[in-house]
Design a protein around this motif. Structure first.
Motif, short mmCIF file in Angstrom:
data_model
loop_
_atom_site.label_atom_id
_atom_site.label_comp_id
_atom_site.label_asym_id
_atom_site.label_seq_id
_atom_site.Cartn_x
_atom_site.Cartn_y
_atom_site.Cartn_z
N ALA A 9 0.83 -1.21 0.00
CA ALA A 9 0.00 0.00 0.00
C ALA A 9 0.87 1.26 0.00
N ALA A 12 2.24 1.70 -3.42
CA ALA A 12 1.19 2.17 -4.32
C ALA A 12 0.91 3.66 -4.10
N ALA A 13 0.87 4.06 -2.82
CA ALA A 13 0.63 5.48 -2.53
C ALA A 13 1.74 6.36 -3.09
N LEU A 16 1.42 6.63 -6.86
CA LEU A 16 0.35 7.52 -7.32
C LEU A 16 0.70 8.98 -7.07
N GLY A 62 -3.94 10.13 -10.38
CA GLY A 62 -4.18 9.75 -8.99
C GLY A 62 -3.41 10.55 -7.97
N LEU A 66 -5.11 11.39 -4.39
CA LEU A 66 -4.64 10.64 -3.23
C LEU A 66 -3.98 11.56 -2.21
N ILE A 194 -11.11 8.91 -0.05
CA ILE A 194 -11.03 8.65 -1.49
C ILE A 194 -12.43 8.63 -2.10
N ALA A 238 -8.65 2.00 -11.56
CA ALA A 238 -7.61 2.60 -10.71
C ALA A 238 -8.19 3.03 -9.37
N THR A 241 -9.21 -0.26 -7.36
CA THR A 241 -8.06 -1.01 -6.87
C THR A 241 -7.41 -0.30 -5.68
N THR A 242 -7.27 1.02 -5.79
CA THR A 242 -6.67 1.78 -4.70
C THR A 242 -7.51 1.69 -3.43
N THR A 243 -8.83 1.83 -3.58
CA THR A 243 -9.72 1.78 -2.43
C THR A 243 -9.69 0.40 -1.77
N LEU A 245 -7.34 -1.83 -1.90
CA LEU A 245 -6.02 -2.07 -1.31
C LEU A 245 -5.95 -1.49 0.09
#
Length: 273
Positions: A9, A12-13, A16, A62, A66, A194, A238, A241-243, A245
């Protein structure tokens, strides 16, 4: 496997947030072809309503969203944690007043607060206001109940007998004991933030064109979904998936917190030895 979720995570953050400074095939705000072109070697996900490259816009869409969501989640969790620590430790009138304020805010729909705030404020502060009003009360109640339980623990009683001040005990004894719970709560606040960002963007109250933004891409490309479905599907995937995760990270942190409780209970006897 679940231990990999938190590092994943964080990666990923960072990806983004830093995506906006990475090179993209095309300028995400410049028209590079005809509108609604299907995917091709030149444009991996086709083009959007104005002929801009969808892949380039997804790569850069993103970061701002984010960043605002993280800021909103941190504000909501910080305020809720502070209120929960005070309410859980002090009890009495102070706890009742804080809980009453939290209940009042919980009675107001978060999306309604976001819409009202978005009319009066820029969208970034509106997301923070809505997330704080909707999330901080929940955090306060969770932390308050946890503090009630921890306050009767042996290591807290030992700190009281040593003459330590309440503020010191809360920061050095109580707060560290709730790390897993707080991490889980922060993940949930981030998910809500988000969702608020995405909702405002789809309703036209978020980022302004021609900024690359996942929620704005959904709004702009709805009318051409039959011509190039990827113009809508890519930002939706996108966002989803982010949410998911971060929701998994929150769930994992909560389970780790629950699994450590027996170990913590065993440690409570040490100050009495």
């Amino acid at each position: 496997m679940t231990r990999l979720l938190m590092p994943l995570a964080l990666v990923a953050a960072a990806t983004l947030v830093l995506g906006g400074v990475w090179p993209t095939p095309y300028d995400p705000t410049t028209t590079v072809g005809a509108p609604w072109q299907a995917p091709s070697p030149a444009h991996l996900l086709g083009t959007d309503v104005l002929g801009r490259d969808v892949w380039s816009r997804v790569l850069t869409g993103g970061g701002r969203l984010l960043t605002v969501a993280v800021a909103a989640a941190l504000c909501a969790s910080s305020i809720g944690i502070a209120g929960g620590l005070v309410a859980g430790w002090s009890g009495g009138l102070v706890a009742r007043l804080l809980t009453a304020c939290a209940d009042l805010l919980l009675a107001l729909p978060s999306l309604l607060l976001a819409l009202v705030a978005a009319i009066a404020l820029p969208w970034q502060p509106a997301v923070i206001v809505a997330t704080v009003c909707g999330g901080a009360p929940l955090t306060l109640r969770v932390v308050r109940d946890a503090v009630h339980t921890i306050r009767s623990s042996g290591y807290v009683e030992a700190a009281l007998l040593r003459g330590e001040r309440p503020a010191s005990i809360l920061l050095r004894e109580v707060f560290p004991a709730m790390r897993g719970l707080i991490s889980a709560d922060l993940g949930l606040r981030l998910v809500v933030a988000i969702q608020v960002c995405a909702a405002l963007g789809v309703l036209g109250l978020g980022a302004s064109p021609p900024a690359p933004d996942w929620a704005l891409m959904l709004r702009e490309n709805m009318t051409g979904v039959s011509a190039n479905p990827w113009a809508v599907a890519a930002p939706a995937i996108a966002l989803g998936t982010t949410t998911v995760l971060f929701a998994l990270v929150a769930q994992t942190s909560f389970h780790e917190h629950e699994n450590r409780r027996p170990d913590r209970a065993a440690q409570e006897e040490r100050p009495h030895a």
